[in-house]
Design a protein around this motif. Structure first.
Motif, short mmCIF file in Angstrom:
data_model
loop_
_atom_site.label_atom_id
_atom_site.label_comp_id
_atom_site.label_asym_id
_atom_site.label_seq_id
_atom_site.Cartn_x
_atom_site.Cartn_y
_atom_site.Cartn_z
N ALA A 75 0.78 -1.15 0.11
CA ALA A 75 0.16 0.49 -0.13
C ALA A 75 0.93 1.51 -0.07
O ALA A 75 -0.24 3.01 -0.13
CB ALA A 75 -0.73 0.19 0.85
N CYS A 76 1.94 0.66 0.84
CA CYS A 76 2.85 2.38 0.61
C CYS A 76 3.70 2.46 -0.48
O CYS A 76 4.13 3.63 -0.74
CB CYS A 76 4.40 2.00 1.71
N VAL A 77 3.42 1.74 -1.62
CA VAL A 77 4.53 1.79 -2.65
C VAL A 77 3.19 2.91 -3.44
O VAL A 77 3.92 3.75 -3.93
CB VAL A 77 3.72 1.05 -3.65
N ARG A 78 1.95 3.10 -3.58
CA ARG A 78 1.53 3.97 -4.28
C ARG A 78 1.13 5.17 -3.68
O ARG A 78 1.13 6.47 -4.17
CB ARG A 78 0.03 3.67 -4.39
N THR A 79 1.31 5.29 -2.17
CA THR A 79 1.13 6.24 -0.96
C THR A 79 2.85 7.38 -2.22
O THR A 79 2.66 8.44 -1.94
CB THR A 79 1.43 5.55 0.49
N VAL A 80 3.82 6.94 -2.01
CA VAL A 80 5.11 7.03 -2.08
C VAL A 80 5.08 8.34 -3.64
O VAL A 80 5.29 8.94 -3.77
CB VAL A 80 5.95 6.80 -1.65
N ALA A 81 4.34 7.42 -3.99
CA ALA A 81 3.58 7.88 -6.22
C ALA A 81 3.99 8.63 -5.71
O ALA A 81 3.59 9.78 -6.59
CB ALA A 81 3.74 6.76 -6.72
N SER A 82 2.11 8.72 -5.16
CA SER A 82 1.51 9.97 -4.69
C SER A 82 2.13 11.14 -4.57
O SER A 82 1.98 12.04 -5.40
CB SER A 82 0.34 9.75 -4.47
N HIS A 83 2.62 10.61 -3.04
CA HIS A 83 3.54 12.23 -3.49
C HIS A 83 4.40 12.88 -4.11
O HIS A 83 4.61 14.11 -3.74
CB HIS A 83 4.29 11.99 -1.59
N ILE A 84 5.00 11.72 -4.77
CA ILE A 84 6.26 12.53 -5.35
C ILE A 84 5.43 13.18 -7.02
O ILE A 84 5.90 13.89 -7.30
CB ILE A 84 6.86 11.15 -6.46
N SER A 85 4.46 12.80 -7.17
CA SER A 85 3.31 13.42 -8.04
C SER A 85 2.58 14.37 -7.30
O SER A 85 3.41 15.65 -8.50
CB SER A 85 2.40 12.19 -8.91
N ASN A 86 2.78 14.52 -6.61
CA ASN A 86 2.25 16.35 -5.50
C ASN A 86 3.38 16.74 -5.63
O ASN A 86 3.12 17.99 -5.90
CB ASN A 86 1.47 15.72 -4.56
N LEU A 87 4.54 16.46 -5.60
CA LEU A 87 5.61 17.04 -5.28
C LEU A 87 5.95 18.17 -6.67
O LEU A 87 5.83 19.21 -6.87
CB LEU A 87 6.74 16.80 -5.06
N CYS A 88 5.84 17.08 -7.67
CA CYS A 88 6.02 17.51 -9.37
C CYS A 88 4.76 18.81 -9.04
O CYS A 88 4.94 19.57 -10.04
CB CYS A 88 5.83 16.52 -10.23
N THR A 89 3.98 18.54 -9.20
CA THR A 89 2.19 19.38 -9.05
C THR A 89 2.87 20.73 -8.55
O THR A 89 2.15 21.67 -8.91
CB THR A 89 1.52 18.95 -9.16
N GLY A 90 3.36 20.31 -7.34
CA GLY A 90 3.46 21.90 -6.90
C GLY A 90 4.37 22.90 -7.28
O GLY A 90 4.83 23.84 -6.96
N VAL A 91 5.98 22.04 -8.03
CA VAL A 91 6.59 22.76 -8.53
C VAL A 91 6.67 23.11 -9.61
O VAL A 91 7.17 24.22 -10.46
CB VAL A 91 8.36 22.17 -8.61
N THR A 92 5.71 22.86 -10.94
CA THR A 92 5.21 22.84 -11.54
C THR A 92 4.04 24.71 -11.99
O THR A 92 3.57 25.29 -12.19
CB THR A 92 5.34 22.18 -12.41
N ASN A 93 2.94 23.92 -11.07
CA ASN A 93 1.69 24.59 -11.13
C ASN A 93 1.75 25.22 -10.42
O ASN A 93 1.27 26.37 -9.88
CB ASN A 93 0.43 23.60 -11.35
N GLY A 94 1.78 24.24 -9.02
CA GLY A 94 1.46 25.34 -7.22
C GLY A 94 -0.48 24.34 -6.83
O GLY A 94 -1.05 24.75 -7.55
N TYR A 95 -0.27 24.48 -6.08
CA TYR A 95 -1.72 24.40 -4.88
C TYR A 95 -2.66 25.35 -4.63
O TYR A 95 -2.07 26.83 -4.08
CB TYR A 95 -1.67 23.36 -4.29
N LEU A 96 -4.05 25.83 -4.92
CA LEU A 96 -5.10 26.24 -4.96
C LEU A 96 -6.69 25.24 -3.96
O LEU A 96 -6.72 25.12 -4.83
CB LEU A 96 -5.20 27.41 -6.15
N TYR A 97 -6.51 26.57 -2.76
CA TYR A 97 -7.39 26.51 -2.12
C TYR A 97 -8.63 27.55 -1.76
O TYR A 97 -8.02 28.59 -1.52
CB TYR A 97 -7.88 25.74 -0.48
#
Length: 197
Positions: A75-97
């Motif tokens: 289960a940790c494999v997908r979690t880590v992959a999601s975290h890395i994907s979120n890091l990539c999105t963060g440095v390209t687009n950034g997050y808006l709430y």
């Protein structure tokens, strides 16, 4: 003759792998399960030392794998992959709430202090106390010019942006009253990445 009541355990899955595509213009460095991602918006890093997973970079993808893992390890494999994907999105687009103020009688008065790094809430349910919520590092707040009673939180790290929004929402909880009737508060109305033009 085989006993029908005994069952053999399921064999362990040998290898579980998930891959994350690295967006254009993003540089990923991996050293001893420390992942550092550099992009147009800045640098983000995260440590996965507490997990027994293998993280490797291959050309323009990052692969996360686990060998002979149990159910929780896999289960940790997908979690880590999601975290890395979120890091990539963060440095390209950034997050808006986006957050909206909800009130029935007493209008909630929100002011932004210290260049949008501190949110001050006044007149919540008519209370005299001033609630002050500091934003986490790298998160800035702006007041919406289009929509009335709305603020926007922006940042690169999804954890910090979402936690800052949660802190604002938790600060305006109604106590000792029926929350089905008293719906006043500041609630998240939109979450996502910043759309680039």
């Amino acid at each position: 003759e085989k006993n029908p009541h005994t069952h053999t355990a399921m064999p362990k899955q040998i290898n579980t792998t998930k891959t994350v595509k690295i967006p254009k213009g993003v540089k990923v460095e991996i050293k001893a399960r420390n992942v550092r991602v550099t992009g147009p918006r800045g640098v983000l890093s995260r440590s996965f030392k507490h997990l027994s997973v293998q993280i490797e970079k291959r050309e323009n993808t990052v692969s996360v794998s686990c060998w002979f893992g149990g159910r929780k390890d896999r289960a940790c494999v997908r979690t880590v992959a999601s975290h890395i994907s979120n890091l990539c999105t963060g440095v390209t687009n950034g997050y808006l709430y986006k957050m909206r103020f909800v009130y029935a009688h007493f209008p909630v008065n929100v002011t932004l202090e210290k260049g949008g790094t501190v949110v001050e809430i006044r007149n919540f349910l008519g209370e005299k106390v001033t609630r002050s919520v500091p934003m986490l590092e790298g998160v800035t707040v702006t007041r919406s010019t289009v929509v009335k009673d709305e603020i926007s939180l922006e940042g690169n790290d999804i954890d910090k942006v979402s936690q800052s929004a949660a802190n604002i929402q938790q600060c305006c909880r109604v106590s000792k009253k029926d929350i089905r009737k008293f719906l006043d508060g500041i609630y998240i109305s939109h979450r996502g990445k910043i759309e680039l033009d």
